[in-house]
Design an enzyme around this catalytic site. Structure first.
Site, short mmCIF file in Angstrom:
data_model
loop_
_atom_site.label_atom_id
_atom_site.label_comp_id
_atom_site.label_asym_id
_atom_site.label_seq_id
_atom_site.Cartn_x
_atom_site.Cartn_y
_atom_site.Cartn_z
CB THR A 1 -0.97 0.00 1.20
OG1 THR A 1 -0.24 -0.19 2.42
CG2 THR A 1 -2.00 -1.10 1.05
CE LYS B 1 0.50 -3.58 3.11
NZ LYS B 1 -0.39 -2.72 3.97
CB THR C 1 -0.88 -4.23 12.66
OG1 THR C 1 0.08 -4.72 13.58
CG2 THR C 1 -2.11 -3.82 13.35
CG ASN D 1 -0.70 8.19 7.86
OD1 ASN D 1 -1.39 7.32 7.35
ND2 ASN D 1 0.52 7.97 8.31
CB THR E 1 -8.83 13.25 0.69
OG1 THR E 1 -7.74 13.58 1.52
CG2 THR E 1 -10.04 12.91 1.49
#
Lengths: 411, 411
Positions: free
Chosen positions: B161, B187, B198, B406, B411
């Site tokens: 990601t 990852k 996580t 972050n 967005t």
């Protein structure tokens, strides 16, 4: 004293009120030249022995002044003064740190004609640096406390570290037909994740109340106020909330059986919550105050725990900074809070906008949520739908400035 | 298969090794056009039913693929394939999310001629966005797994990601005179504070081992590796470590009574630790890997807990970014870790430089400490002097880029 317009029995905010407003208290602060420009030494004194109550950091590494303050309060439960320096924390300094804290206490006692056991000591700043006694001791002698808004403000300035503004509050109310005042000064900014404390807050009142009842009230309220703020998850070595009550309002002494006990608790909580929110809003690098309210929880403690987990999430904090209505980070924090929840019944609202209902995404307006996140006060409300209790927590956004401030604080 | 120079009984790293190196495994990844440019869909397949073991996030909010994977493993303890998409996490999507995860499983089974119960499903990306099935389903049909370094690397790319690099490892050793391989792909990047997990990590081996013993080994090792890394304290909803054993090395099946059991554990731990460190080093915005080693603790669990608290402190992480040898932030984190310590007996070294001895500051060279902190691997060693156990944890620095990434991820 500041202007006040008391409505009988009604709690109200006192304009320009601070720790000097309750009868019997004076304060001041000055520049002892430890810091380059800003004030770095302050004192609050009381005309009479004031009932004292304190809560301290739960960090096992505790700065020397905390032990000295504990010792002073243990002697009779009253205090006449608290001396505070900022710049060095006097933490992890071994024997020399303990000796320095005692010397600050002795010098303050001598300067104001008190017994050393009447004096509390508090320090804030860098861990592992020695207090600059050659500047602090003459500084103590030069302190001239007064009961004015300007002198309280000088005290409020003198305890700041990376804070960008002073934090003062005062509320008044009536107890037994007598007006009582509660004033507070705090500092916060970094290493803030009270458990308890991780900040300094000094609260004065002229209410009459015995030390043990003042302690009971403070401990109860701390769990819902100071212990519900987080800036960065770090619990400091130095922090304390110290409350002093002069009794000069001449009400009948407050205790849990007093008809106005609940009203006193409510007023004291109002001061402590206002202080807590001011600390959260002025977190290192912060641009916004974030308030999280969790409802529908099995217990108030559970609600508080989840609220604090949400408001402490770095991912949520950066999303708030970036005005990104990323509710996924909120539900993620709910899931790892340690409180047993029902994963299928959760509502999440950002401002007035519902984004998740019964754990299913809602088709909401991204623009409207972004507009809310652009405000300087952001509200997040969660309903777990598994109980009747609620609880709030406060924090701030995580910004480039937090990194800048802490990458360069000491060097 | 990658080149390997086995010394009998000696564990060694396999150059260019990955999940395809153990006999029986193929992998690949491709661009299904969910993301703009980077690969977003990958698969690992095994020629035979492989013993399967998994550990999952402890977050109570768990993504739909985790339940589907649990169900597949529960059927006989073996798997033939795992399908992974990146971009959408398929978490908190209600019934539609569950249906999508099953459809990914069915499509993968059909494409590779398997039973649906032979297939595990894994997703990573944004919470609360639906998987783009119209792109993923044709993507699954187009997957053509191979046993080459290039195809494993395509898989490693497809699961990323905000990661900046692929994370692959392979070790080989001898068991019963047979060479066995253990390969891993992972990852990480954000929402990393395993408790467990996580992150995603897929480990393949050709060792022969029954599912229950593989699970025992993985669970034990996870506590000392994946569960000891933290990027930001956020425990994700999606993460899992999945281990598959083909048995093609033809050793006598491993179990706790096998003479080489400890050696197998050591080799598997080597792969898991290497994966964990790669994840920590590539934390969102990170410029440095930070390794904390706590010694002299009462138990290994205590040592691990303190190590992780230190490496997770935002203040320590910003200090490392700023190359500031601020040991005060280290002892502060030790004090609030929840483990009972002796505040008077702590040593702290940054790199080879002692900064605190028996809880008293040492006169050290700031320049030398800063020079260590300028390296891309930073070592912090703590000796509590209250026991004989030790434990490590890994993390990274907190930088402007963490905030940038972050504040703008979604967005």
């Amino acid at each position: 004293m500041a202007s006040s317009t008391t409505t009988s029995g009604q709690m109200h905010r006192v304009t320009d009120g601070s720790v000097h407003t309750p009868l019997g208290f004076k304060a001041t602060g000055l520049h002892a030249k430890v810091k380059r420009k800003r004030k770095d030494l302050g004192v609050i004194v009381c005309d009479v022995p004031a009932s004292a109550a304190a809560v301290y950091t739960l960090n096992q590494i505790q700065a020397a002044p905390l032990d000295v303050t504990r010792e002073s309060i243990a002697e009779g439960g009253t205090l006449r003064a608290v001396i505070v320096n900022s710049g060095q924390a006097n933490a992890v300094m071994g024997k020399v740190g303990v000796a320095d804290a005692y010397e600050m206490r002795d010098k303050t006692a001598k300067t104001f004609g008190l017994d050393p056991r009447d004096v509390a000591v508090s320090s804030t700043g860098t861990i592992g640096e020695r207090v600059q006694m050659e500047k602090i001791l003459p500084g103590i002698e030069a302190l001239q406390p007064e009961a004015t808004a300007a002198s309280s403000n000088a005290f409020a300035e003198s305890i700041l570290t990376t804070d960008t503004c002073t934090k003062e509050t005062c509320y008044a109310t009536e107890i037994d037909g007598k007006t009582i005042h509660i004033g507070g000064v705090a500092k916060g900014s970094g290493m803030i994740h009270p458990n308890m404390a991780t900040m300094l807050s000094f609260v004065t009142t002229d209410a009459a109340i015995a030390p043990e009842h003042l302690q009971q009230a403070l401990s109860e309220i701390t769990d819902r106020t100071y212990n519900r703020i987080t800036i960065d998850g770090d619990t400091s070595t130095n922090d304390m909330v110290l409350t002093l009550a002069s009794g000069k309002a001449e009400n009948k002494p407050l205790h849990p059986g007093h008809p106005d006990w609940a009203h006193f608790i409510q007023t004291l909580e109002c001061v402590c919550e206002a202080q807590s929110k001011q600390i959260a809003r002025d977190g290192e690098g912060a641009t916004k105050l974030v308030e999280v309210n969790v409802k529908g929880a099995p217990t108030a403690e559970d609600a508080g725990k989840i609220s604090k987990q949400i408001v402490g999430s770095d991912l949520l904090k950066t999303a708030v900074f970036g005005t990104d209505g990323n509710w996924g980070r909120i539900i993620c924090a709910i899931g790892y809070s340690g409180v047993t929840i029902d994963p299928e019944t959760i509502d999440i609202a950002i401002g007035p906008h519902l984004t998740l209902s019964q754990s299913e995404p809602v088709d909401f307006s991204e623009e409207a949520v972004t507009a809310h996140l652009e405000q300087d006060e952001v509200f997040i409300e969660v309903d777990l739908h598994i109980g009747d209790s609620s609880g709030k927590a406060w924090g701030c956004d995580l910004t480039y400035d937090y990194v800048r401030i802490n990458a360069g604080y000491r060097t």
